[in-house]
Motif scaffolding. Structure first.
Motif, PDB file in Angstrom:
ATOM      1  N   ASP A   1       0.820  -1.203   0.000  1.00 24.56           N
ATOM      2  CA  ASP A   1       0.000   0.000   0.000  1.00 24.56           C
ATOM      3  C   ASP A   1       0.859   1.260   0.000  1.00 24.56           C
ATOM      4  O   ASP A   1       0.473   2.273  -0.592  1.00 24.56           O
TER       5      ASP A   1
ATOM      6  N   ASN B   1     -11.876  -7.517   0.897  1.00 19.50           N
ATOM      7  CA  ASN B   1     -13.123  -6.957   0.344  1.00 19.50           C
ATOM      8  C   ASN B   1     -12.923  -5.707  -0.493  1.00 19.50           C
ATOM      9  O   ASN B   1     -13.896  -4.999  -0.795  1.00 19.50           O
ATOM     10  N   GLY B   2     -11.698  -5.418  -0.878  1.00 23.26           N
ATOM     11  CA  GLY B   2     -11.442  -4.226  -1.660  1.00 23.26           C
ATOM     12  C   GLY B   2     -10.821  -3.101  -0.876  1.00 23.26           C
ATOM     13  O   GLY B   2     -10.563  -2.027  -1.432  1.00 23.26           O
ATOM     14  N   GLY B   3     -10.556  -3.329   0.420  1.00 17.37           N
ATOM     15  CA  GLY B   3      -9.837  -2.334   1.201  1.00 17.37           C
ATOM     16  C   GLY B   3     -10.661  -1.571   2.204  1.00 17.37           C
ATOM     17  O   GLY B   3     -10.210  -0.530   2.698  1.00 17.37           O
ATOM     18  N   TYR B   4     -11.875  -2.074   2.571  1.00 18.18           N
ATOM     19  CA  TYR B   4     -12.751  -1.351   3.492  1.00 18.18           C
ATOM     20  C   TYR B   4     -12.802  -2.060   4.846  1.00 18.18           C
ATOM     21  O   TYR B   4     -13.063  -3.257   4.919  1.00 18.18           O
TER      22      TYR B   4
ATOM     23  N   ARG C   1     -12.350   3.254   4.030  1.00 18.53           N
ATOM     24  CA  ARG C   1     -11.250   2.683   3.262  1.00 18.53           C
ATOM     25  C   ARG C   1      -9.956   2.765   4.055  1.00 18.53           C
ATOM     26  O   ARG C   1      -9.614   3.817   4.597  1.00 18.53           O
TER      27      ARG C   1
ATOM     28  N   LYS D   1      -5.677   0.564  -0.540  1.00 18.83           N
ATOM     29  CA  LYS D   1      -6.106   0.766  -1.925  1.00 18.83           C
ATOM     30  C   LYS D   1      -6.738  -0.516  -2.482  1.00 18.83           C
ATOM     31  O   LYS D   1      -6.463  -1.614  -2.005  1.00 18.83           O
ATOM     32  N   GLU D   2      -7.539  -0.334  -3.506  1.00 17.87           N
ATOM     33  CA  GLU D   2      -8.144  -1.475  -4.189  1.00 17.87           C
ATOM     34  C   GLU D   2      -7.070  -2.391  -4.773  1.00 17.87           C
ATOM     35  O   GLU D   2      -7.180  -3.621  -4.721  1.00 17.87           O
ATOM     36  N   THR D   3      -6.012  -1.804  -5.321  1.00 14.74           N
ATOM     37  CA  THR D   3      -4.936  -2.621  -5.904  1.00 14.74           C
ATOM     38  C   THR D   3      -4.209  -3.414  -4.831  1.00 14.74           C
ATOM     39  O   THR D   3      -3.800  -4.560  -5.067  1.00 14.74           O
TER      40      THR D   3
ATOM     41  N   SER E   1      -5.605  -4.564  -2.096  1.00 13.81           N
ATOM     42  CA  SER E   1      -6.507  -5.670  -1.775  1.00 13.81           C
ATOM     43  C   SER E   1      -6.406  -6.769  -2.829  1.00 13.81           C
ATOM     44  O   SER E   1      -6.404  -7.964  -2.493  1.00 13.81           O
ATOM     45  N   ALA E   2      -6.324  -6.392  -4.103  1.00 14.74           N
ATOM     46  CA  ALA E   2      -6.171  -7.392  -5.169  1.00 14.74           C
ATOM     47  C   ALA E   2      -4.871  -8.171  -5.011  1.00 14.74           C
ATOM     48  O   ALA E   2      -4.830  -9.397  -5.204  1.00 14.74           O
TER      49      ALA E   2
END
Length: 586
Positions: free
Chosen positions: A321, A439-442, A462, A465-467, A469-470
């Motif tokens: 992150d 779950n996408g960072g939340y 949040r 970041k979404e990335t 989490s991926a």
């Protein structure tokens, strides 16, 4: 002559009365005078009746508004018959309800022969304390409880004895149909139906106790309280934890399942546990069974542990992150790290540079320490705080433990915390933080009540970041296929996760031969819907004789998910080709 005039006047229909004035006199009829006197007397009688009715009515209103007069001996039980709402699971299955009972009391002033009463009651009431009952019956008070919550048969038998001075009072008794199954979640009440633990205590804290005090719940049917747990899933989780504790000869075991989107706790079990229908067990000699009461301790939310290598999930997420590393980065894990008189080594280390997926797969202490060093002490502490791992988790469950951390973070603290030593958190909040990675960072606060996705979205914040989490989903899947997560795999389901084996702290020192093991898993890995965390405390053995998390906590995940996944609506996939594992650089 005078007497004649008086007799004549008494027979007349009028009286002569002298009045001052010009006329000099007037004639007043005797009948008119009598009617006037009668009206005056009637008015006096009516006024007296009205006054009496006003006094009586005022007194009745005063009695109606005043508190009932009670003796001091029973003042604390004024609201003993107050109702509690039913507690049900997410599907409406009953977890707790009220039963109508009666309790036996005595008025010692009306007891003729205390010895006779004690002897006859002992024939009906089992385990009656003769000396204590005799003391109560000989007291000077007007009220004494003799036995709370009797059965209807016992009440009938006592009535048949025909003993004066005894009476019954209606009460409520809390009944838990599932017994031990969800004891740590539901909690229990005391003999006066007041919540002491779990969600029972939460209900009192939310205003039920005030309603009881105001007398607004007496014999009133309240709306059921619907919890987030699934009783079917809860039964399986508790069964697996109890079996693991016995099979691995451990001090304790437990597990929790979270919905990563809503934060709902679908199941949470900690063994040893207890039966809320009998929260305190009495031994034959009258003593309280202290070993039984140890089951009150909920290790999932009320205890903190060093979570071991499960913390490497958060360390690598922190590095990703912050941009300090990518999945293609390589760190040097060829040599141990010496710092502050300590030497940090890898368990079964590869003694070579490792890629980030390899750091996760081989659970490299050296590799995660290097990542923490890249971020720095302040950044490390801030990141764990953001994930909620250093503060008390906010949820409905009372008695949640507060994590512990060093008073002052130094470099050695940051290094050891990177692989799960030096910070103690609850397993529940470890699962919550892991859900944020999936779950996408939340970060979604956990709840034991039902919650919609829309409600969860309004509470979520949040944290990565979404990335990131991926990337973490990739690492969990990688370790599930190639690392310690293989011991948790169930055919047809994609399960990823991370093991954690930590030396337990005994009397301020790490015990090399006593472990606290955990496994945090997510599934299905193509789109994670649930996080499952298992713990096993101080196992003496495990699968194939091992004592690490891979041999104890991971098989618990497998045993749970092979039975739970279909109930949660996750469909198995058989015969599909394995997805190609690639390192992706974001």
């Amino acid at each position: 002559m005078i007497s004649f005039v008086i007799r004549l006047q008494s027979r007349a229909h009028f009286t002569i009365r002298r009045k001052a004035g010009a006329d000099g006199g007037a004639f007043i009829g005797t009948n008119a005078r009598r009617r006037k006197q009668a009206r005056r007397r009637l008015a006096i009688v009516i006024a007296a009746f009205i006054a009496a009715y006003l006094v009586i009515g005022t007194r009745l209103v005063q009695y109606g508004l005043s508190e009932p007069v009670l003796s001091a001996s029973i003042a604390g039980n004024v609201h003993a018959v107050a109702s509690r709402p039913n507690i049900v699971d997410r599907n409406g299955l009953l977890l707790a309800t009220d039963l109508n009972m009666v309790s036996l009391y005595a008025d010692p002033r009306r007891i003729v022969d205390a010895d006779e009463v004690v002897e006859k009651l002992a024939l009906v009431i089992p385990n009656l304390d003769w000396s204590d009952t005799h003391r109560k019956l000989r007291s000077d008070s007007g009220f004494q409880w003799l036995r709370r919550q009797l059965t209807p048969k016992q009440q009938a038998d006592i009535l048949a004895l025909g003993l004066p001075g005894l009476g019954f009072r209606p009460e409520k008794r809390r009944f838990y149909p599932g017994g031990v199954m969800a004891s740590h979640i539901v909690g229990h009440v005391n003999v006066d139906n007041q919540g002491l633990a779990g969600m029972e205590r939460y209900l009192d804290q939310q205003g039920l106790a005030d309603l009881r005090a105001a007398g607004l719940t007496h014999d009133t049917r309240l709306e059921p309280v619907r919890l987030s747990i699934d009783l079917r899933v809860q039964n399986i989780v508790r069964d697996v934890a109890a079996k693991a504790m016995a099979d691995y000869q451990a001090e304790a075991a437990g597990a929790v399942i979270l919905d990563v989107e809503t934060g709902e706790v679908l199941a949470m079990a900690s063994v040893p546990d207890y039966d809320p229908n009998e929260p305190s067990r009495t031994l034959p000699d009258g003593r309280v069974d202290k070993e039984y009461e140890k089951g009150w301790f909920n290790r999932i939310s009320n205890a903190t542990f060093e979570m071991g290598s499960t913390f490497k999930s958060f360390t690598l997420a922190m590095g990703l992150d912050a941009g300090g590393i990518t999945l293609n980065s390589v760190v040097d894990a060829s040599r141990p790290i010496r710092m502050g008189g300590f030497t940090i080594r890898d368990f079964k280390g590869k003694n070579r540079p490792l890629s980030i997926p390899e750091v996760f797969q081989y659970s490299s202490n050296i590799g995660t320490a290097a990542v923490a060093d890249m971020v720095g002490i302040d950044g490390h502490q801030q990141f764990l705080t953001r994930l909620g791992l250093l503060s008390r988790v906010e949820t409905e469950m009372p008695g949640v433990a507060t994590p512990t951390q060093p008073r002052t973070w130094k470099k050695i603290n940051s290094v050891t915390i990177s692989f799960g030593h030096g910070v103690a958190t609850t397993p529940l909040q470890t699962a919550v933080a892991a859900a944020a990675l999936m779950n996408g960072g939340y970060l979604v606060p956990p709840t034991f009540l039902t919650r919609t996705p829309e409600e969860a979205k309004s509470l979520a914040r949040r944290v990565i970041k979404e990335t990131t989490s991926a990337d973490m989903r990739f690492l969990y899947d990688w370790n599930g296929r190639n690392g310690s997560g293989r011991h948790a795999q169930v055919e047809g389901f994609h399960i990823g996760g991370k093991t954690g084996t930590a030396d337990k702290v005994i009397n301020g020192r790490y015990a090399k031969n006593i472990n606290f093991n955990a496994f945090v898993a997510a599934f299905p890995m193509d789109k994670p819907r649930y996080v499952v965390l298992t713990i096993i405390d101080a196992p003496r053995t495990g699968e194939n004789g091992g004592r690490t998390a891979a041999s104890t906590a991971a098989p618990m995940i497998k045993a749970i998910l092979r039975r739970v996944a279909p109930l949660l609506g996750v469909k198995p996939r058989f015969g599909e080709p394995e997805a190609e594992i690639r390192l992706v650089d974001y």
